[in-house]
Design a protein around this motif. Sequence first.
Motif, mmCIF file in Angstrom:
data_model
loop_
_atom_site.group_PDB
_atom_site.id
_atom_site.type_symbol
_atom_site.label_atom_id
_atom_site.label_comp_id
_atom_site.label_asym_id
_atom_site.label_seq_id
_atom_site.Cartn_x
_atom_site.Cartn_y
_atom_site.Cartn_z
ATOM 1 N N ILE A 60 3.922 6.817 0.618
ATOM 2 C CA ILE A 60 3.958 5.343 0.416
ATOM 3 C C ILE A 60 4.345 5.236 -1.029
ATOM 4 O O ILE A 60 3.767 5.572 -2.049
ATOM 5 C CB ILE A 60 2.596 4.811 0.540
ATOM 6 N N ASN A 61 5.493 4.545 -1.203
ATOM 7 C CA ASN A 61 6.033 4.281 -2.431
ATOM 8 C C ASN A 61 6.049 2.802 -2.834
ATOM 9 O O ASN A 61 6.277 2.160 -2.175
ATOM 10 C CB ASN A 61 7.431 4.597 -2.571
ATOM 11 N N GLN A 62 6.087 2.525 -4.102
ATOM 12 C CA GLN A 62 6.112 1.178 -4.624
ATOM 13 C C GLN A 62 6.916 1.382 -5.808
ATOM 14 O O GLN A 62 6.788 1.780 -6.932
ATOM 15 C CB GLN A 62 4.524 0.683 -4.842
ATOM 16 N N GLN A 63 7.973 0.288 -5.870
ATOM 17 C CA GLN A 63 9.093 0.316 -6.853
ATOM 18 C C GLN A 63 9.370 1.627 -7.504
ATOM 19 O O GLN A 63 9.247 2.109 -8.501
ATOM 20 C CB GLN A 63 8.520 -0.525 -8.140
ATOM 21 N N VAL A 75 3.006 6.378 -4.582
ATOM 22 C CA VAL A 75 1.737 5.800 -4.811
ATOM 23 C C VAL A 75 0.711 6.862 -3.969
ATOM 24 O O VAL A 75 -0.155 7.277 -4.458
ATOM 25 C CB VAL A 75 1.571 4.508 -4.025
ATOM 26 N N GLY A 81 -4.382 2.842 -5.126
ATOM 27 C CA GLY A 81 -3.505 2.669 -3.912
ATOM 28 C C GLY A 81 -4.086 2.207 -2.747
ATOM 29 O O GLY A 81 -3.343 2.048 -1.714
ATOM 30 N N THR A 94 -2.242 -1.270 -1.906
ATOM 31 C CA THR A 94 -0.602 -0.613 -1.463
ATOM 32 C C THR A 94 -0.853 -0.004 -0.024
ATOM 33 O O THR A 94 0.038 -0.427 0.809
ATOM 34 C CB THR A 94 -0.170 0.670 -2.596
ATOM 35 N N LYS A 99 -0.882 -3.072 2.485
ATOM 36 C CA LYS A 99 0.354 -3.514 2.539
ATOM 37 C C LYS A 99 1.221 -2.833 3.546
ATOM 38 O O LYS A 99 2.040 -3.451 4.174
ATOM 39 C CB LYS A 99 1.017 -3.618 1.271
ATOM 40 N N THR A 100 0.991 -1.695 3.837
ATOM 41 C CA THR A 100 2.120 -0.957 4.727
ATOM 42 C C THR A 100 1.463 -1.400 6.165
ATOM 43 O O THR A 100 2.372 -1.309 6.915
ATOM 44 C CB THR A 100 2.114 0.697 4.581
ATOM 45 N N GLU A 153 4.160 -5.268 4.509
ATOM 46 C CA GLU A 153 4.661 -6.010 3.251
ATOM 47 C C GLU A 153 5.478 -4.781 2.440
ATOM 48 O O GLU A 153 6.401 -5.230 1.814
ATOM 49 C CB GLU A 153 3.463 -6.327 2.485
ATOM 50 N N LEU A 154 5.110 -3.458 2.919
ATOM 51 C CA LEU A 154 5.673 -2.293 2.321
ATOM 52 C C LEU A 154 6.264 -1.274 3.161
ATOM 53 O O LEU A 154 5.681 -1.346 4.158
ATOM 54 C CB LEU A 154 4.589 -1.620 1.376
#
Length: 226
Positions: free
Chosen positions: A14-17, A21, A44, A47, A50-51, A55-56
């Motif tokens: 899982i990545n954010q920007q 993460v 995380g 985050t 959100k997956t 959302e992600l």
Amino acid sequence: MEEQVLISYKGVDINQQELGVLKGVDFELQKGEFVYLIGKVGSGKSTFLKTIYGELEIAEGEATVLGNNMRKLKRKHIAPLRRKLGIVFQDFQLLTDRTVHDNLKFVLQATGWKRKYEIEERINEVLKQVGMENKGYKMPNELSGGEQQRIVIARAILNKPEILLADEPTGNLDVETGRMIVELLREICAQGSAIIMTTHNLNLLGEYPGKVYRCESHRLVPVTEG
């Protein structure tokens, strides 16, 4: 009893920007389970949630939520998925310009409920379930933090979700009120919704045991129960 897997993550990154993460996440949620996610701020937890509700995006691995392949989920399928999920945020996110009753009515209408008497019946049911049956006429700012969180939970269970995601639901509450919120979530779990709850309050884990995962060093690690 036959196991029913609601969420299955295998080797998920899982990545954010553009930043990694979480790496190599293996996670499974079964029907009726109560799962805690613990870990420091920024590790995380949110985050990861959100997956689950789309959302992600997921960078790598296999991820299934309620039968949906989250690597291939099209935008148009996100709303139907979210209807099967309940989401409880720490900062309430109630509409401040309308009563408790109208906050709940808004969600039901937005998710396709049409018949007035069915809408009223469901609102009354969830308010009773969270112990707020006499507060429908109140505005959010007339309620205490604990009462607002009960309304947020009522809103999250309107569509009888298979999974309830609670992101730090006790984070803004005093200890005793926080306990009451966790007890309420346990009751909802006993009635059939699987629950994933992120928390900083490790005392709750001792009082209300469940399966525990810890976010640390970009990993999601199962913690031995008990």
